[in-house]
Design a protein around this motif. Structure first.
Motif, mmCIF file in Angstrom:
data_model
loop_
_atom_site.group_PDB
_atom_site.id
_atom_site.type_symbol
_atom_site.label_atom_id
_atom_site.label_comp_id
_atom_site.label_asym_id
_atom_site.label_seq_id
_atom_site.Cartn_x
_atom_site.Cartn_y
_atom_site.Cartn_z
ATOM 1 N N THR A 48 0.808 -1.233 0.000
ATOM 2 C CA THR A 48 0.000 0.000 0.000
ATOM 3 C C THR A 48 0.836 1.275 0.000
ATOM 4 O O THR A 48 0.291 2.358 -0.226
ATOM 5 C CB THR A 48 -0.917 0.068 1.239
ATOM 6 O OG1 THR A 48 -0.117 0.262 2.416
ATOM 7 C CG2 THR A 48 -1.769 -1.186 1.381
ATOM 8 N N GLY A 49 2.113 1.159 0.330
ATOM 9 C CA GLY A 49 2.946 2.354 0.468
ATOM 10 C C GLY A 49 2.857 2.976 1.852
ATOM 11 O O GLY A 49 3.492 3.989 2.132
ATOM 12 N N LYS A 50 2.052 2.370 2.728
ATOM 13 C CA LYS A 50 1.890 2.876 4.094
ATOM 14 C C LYS A 50 2.251 1.798 5.097
ATOM 15 O O LYS A 50 2.012 0.608 4.849
ATOM 16 C CB LYS A 50 0.439 3.298 4.347
ATOM 17 C CG LYS A 50 0.017 4.490 3.538
ATOM 18 C CD LYS A 50 -1.390 4.901 3.889
ATOM 19 C CE LYS A 50 -1.739 6.137 3.080
ATOM 20 N NZ LYS A 50 -2.866 6.851 3.616
ATOM 21 N N THR A 51 2.777 2.235 6.240
ATOM 22 C CA THR A 51 3.058 1.274 7.305
ATOM 23 C C THR A 51 1.737 0.884 7.972
ATOM 24 O O THR A 51 0.718 1.561 7.815
ATOM 25 C CB THR A 51 3.992 1.869 8.373
ATOM 26 O OG1 THR A 51 3.311 2.950 9.027
ATOM 27 C CG2 THR A 51 5.306 2.342 7.781
ATOM 28 N N ALA A 52 1.783 -0.179 8.748
ATOM 29 C CA ALA A 52 0.594 -0.621 9.473
ATOM 30 C C ALA A 52 0.119 0.478 10.424
ATOM 31 O O ALA A 52 -1.073 0.760 10.525
ATOM 32 C CB ALA A 52 0.896 -1.908 10.236
ATOM 33 N N LYS A 53 1.048 1.122 11.097
ATOM 34 C CA LYS A 53 0.697 2.206 12.026
ATOM 35 C C LYS A 53 -0.015 3.348 11.287
ATOM 36 O O LYS A 53 -1.019 3.877 11.765
ATOM 37 C CB LYS A 53 1.966 2.726 12.707
ATOM 38 C CG LYS A 53 1.722 3.833 13.707
ATOM 39 C CD LYS A 53 3.021 4.306 14.329
ATOM 40 C CE LYS A 53 2.783 5.479 15.255
ATOM 41 N NZ LYS A 53 4.027 6.010 15.807
ATOM 42 N N GLU A 54 0.473 3.698 10.114
ATOM 43 C CA GLU A 54 -0.156 4.758 9.318
ATOM 44 C C GLU A 54 -1.567 4.356 8.894
ATOM 45 O O GLU A 54 -2.478 5.191 8.886
ATOM 46 C CB GLU A 54 0.684 5.077 8.077
ATOM 47 C CG GLU A 54 1.970 5.804 8.377
ATOM 48 C CD GLU A 54 2.918 5.895 7.180
ATOM 49 O OE1 GLU A 54 3.684 6.855 7.132
ATOM 50 O OE2 GLU A 54 2.881 4.992 6.294
ATOM 51 N N MET A 55 -1.762 3.089 8.578
ATOM 52 C CA MET A 55 -3.095 2.627 8.175
ATOM 53 C C MET A 55 -4.081 2.722 9.336
ATOM 54 O O MET A 55 -5.226 3.137 9.152
ATOM 55 C CB MET A 55 -3.020 1.200 7.630
ATOM 56 C CG MET A 55 -2.307 1.121 6.283
ATOM 57 S SD MET A 55 -2.201 -0.565 5.642
ATOM 58 C CE MET A 55 -3.926 -0.890 5.283
ATOM 59 N N ILE A 56 -3.622 2.365 10.532
ATOM 60 C CA ILE A 56 -4.472 2.466 11.724
ATOM 61 C C ILE A 56 -4.807 3.941 11.983
ATOM 62 O O ILE A 56 -5.965 4.307 12.189
ATOM 63 C CB ILE A 56 -3.780 1.842 12.960
ATOM 64 C CG1 ILE A 56 -3.551 0.345 12.761
ATOM 65 C CG2 ILE A 56 -4.598 2.115 14.229
ATOM 66 C CD1 ILE A 56 -2.549 -0.268 13.723
ATOM 67 N N GLN A 57 -3.791 4.787 11.946
ATOM 68 C CA GLN A 57 -3.995 6.216 12.191
ATOM 69 C C GLN A 57 -4.915 6.838 11.143
ATOM 70 O O GLN A 57 -5.794 7.642 11.476
ATOM 71 C CB GLN A 57 -2.653 6.950 12.203
ATOM 72 C CG GLN A 57 -1.818 6.641 13.419
ATOM 73 C CD GLN A 57 -0.443 7.294 13.384
ATOM 74 O OE1 GLN A 57 0.039 7.698 12.330
ATOM 75 N NE2 GLN A 57 0.187 7.380 14.535
ATOM 76 N N ASP A 58 -4.741 6.452 9.893
ATOM 77 C CA ASP A 58 -5.598 6.977 8.819
ATOM 78 C C ASP A 58 -7.066 6.659 9.078
ATOM 79 O O ASP A 58 -7.943 7.485 8.831
ATOM 80 C CB ASP A 58 -5.191 6.405 7.459
ATOM 81 C CG ASP A 58 -3.923 7.033 6.897
ATOM 82 O OD1 ASP A 58 -3.394 7.984 7.506
ATOM 83 O OD2 ASP A 58 -3.470 6.549 5.844
ATOM 84 N N ARG A 59 -7.333 5.444 9.559
ATOM 85 C CA ARG A 59 -8.728 5.049 9.808
ATOM 86 C C ARG A 59 -9.307 5.838 10.978
ATOM 87 O O ARG A 59 -10.470 6.265 10.936
ATOM 88 C CB ARG A 59 -8.820 3.541 10.068
ATOM 89 C CG ARG A 59 -10.250 3.052 10.227
ATOM 90 C CD ARG A 59 -11.078 3.347 8.987
ATOM 91 N NE ARG A 59 -12.471 2.994 9.134
ATOM 92 C CZ ARG A 59 -13.441 3.841 9.496
ATOM 93 N NH1 ARG A 59 -13.173 5.110 9.772
ATOM 94 N NH2 ARG A 59 -14.693 3.435 9.590
ATOM 95 N N ILE A 60 -8.512 6.049 12.014
ATOM 96 C CA ILE A 60 -8.978 6.828 13.162
ATOM 97 C C ILE A 60 -9.255 8.271 12.728
ATOM 98 O O ILE A 60 -10.295 8.842 13.072
ATOM 99 C CB ILE A 60 -7.948 6.784 14.316
ATOM 100 C CG1 ILE A 60 -7.806 5.351 14.861
ATOM 101 C CG2 ILE A 60 -8.343 7.750 15.434
ATOM 102 C CD1 ILE A 60 -6.605 5.142 15.768
ATOM 103 N N ILE A 61 -8.355 8.836 11.938
ATOM 104 C CA ILE A 61 -8.525 10.218 11.469
ATOM 105 C C ILE A 61 -9.736 10.332 10.549
ATOM 106 O O ILE A 61 -10.512 11.294 10.642
ATOM 107 C CB ILE A 61 -7.240 10.729 10.773
ATOM 108 C CG1 ILE A 61 -6.136 10.968 11.814
ATOM 109 C CG2 ILE A 61 -7.500 11.992 9.971
ATOM 110 C CD1 ILE A 61 -6.420 12.071 12.824
ATOM 111 N N LEU A 62 -9.923 9.365 9.669
ATOM 112 C CA LEU A 62 -11.083 9.388 8.777
ATOM 113 C C LEU A 62 -12.379 9.438 9.591
ATOM 114 O O LEU A 62 -13.270 10.246 9.314
ATOM 115 C CB LEU A 62 -11.079 8.156 7.859
ATOM 116 C CG LEU A 62 -12.261 8.045 6.908
ATOM 117 C CD1 LEU A 62 -12.219 9.158 5.858
ATOM 118 C CD2 LEU A 62 -12.254 6.682 6.230
#
Length: 110
Positions: A48-62
């Motif tokens: 995806t080009g994103k780390t697992a941590k970034e994916m978790i953070q992205d979902r929380i921010i969304l």
């Protein structure tokens, strides 16, 4: 046949959707998936080009943005809804990820 990386990514995304309000750190996900944090991040970054941590953070921010814009919840209520124990932690997290405070985001026209 589906590669193990694609399968892992799909399972990880499903877990994020089910648990992002409670699990803000990788430990819950890696434990459920029975993989190391290093392996999970390597796989997600590759696919995806994103780390697992970034994916978790992205979902929380969304979800935070959705709640701030489309509900009448206060910032404090949004923070608690998203599993933050302290509204201040939510505000700091939001600002770090979006470069603006939740109140600035909420009052801006989108």
């Amino acid at each position: 046949e589906e590669s193990s990386g694609v399968k892992l990514l799909r399972e990880f995304k499903t877990l994020i959707e089910q648990n992002f309000r409670e699990w803000h750190k990788m430990a819950g996900y890696t434990s459920s998936l029975n993989v190391s944090a290093k392996h999970l991040s390597f796989t997600t970054k590759n696919l995806t080009g994103k780390t697992a941590k970034e994916m978790i953070q992205d979902r929380i921010i969304l979800e935070a943005k959705r709640l701030l814009l489309h509900t009448n919840l206060s910032i404090k209520e949004v923070a608690y809804d998203l599993g933050f124990e302290e509204p201040l932690h939510f505000s700091s997290f939001f600002k770090k990820c979006t470069k603006q405070s939740p109140s600035d985001f909420k009052s801006a026209k989108h």
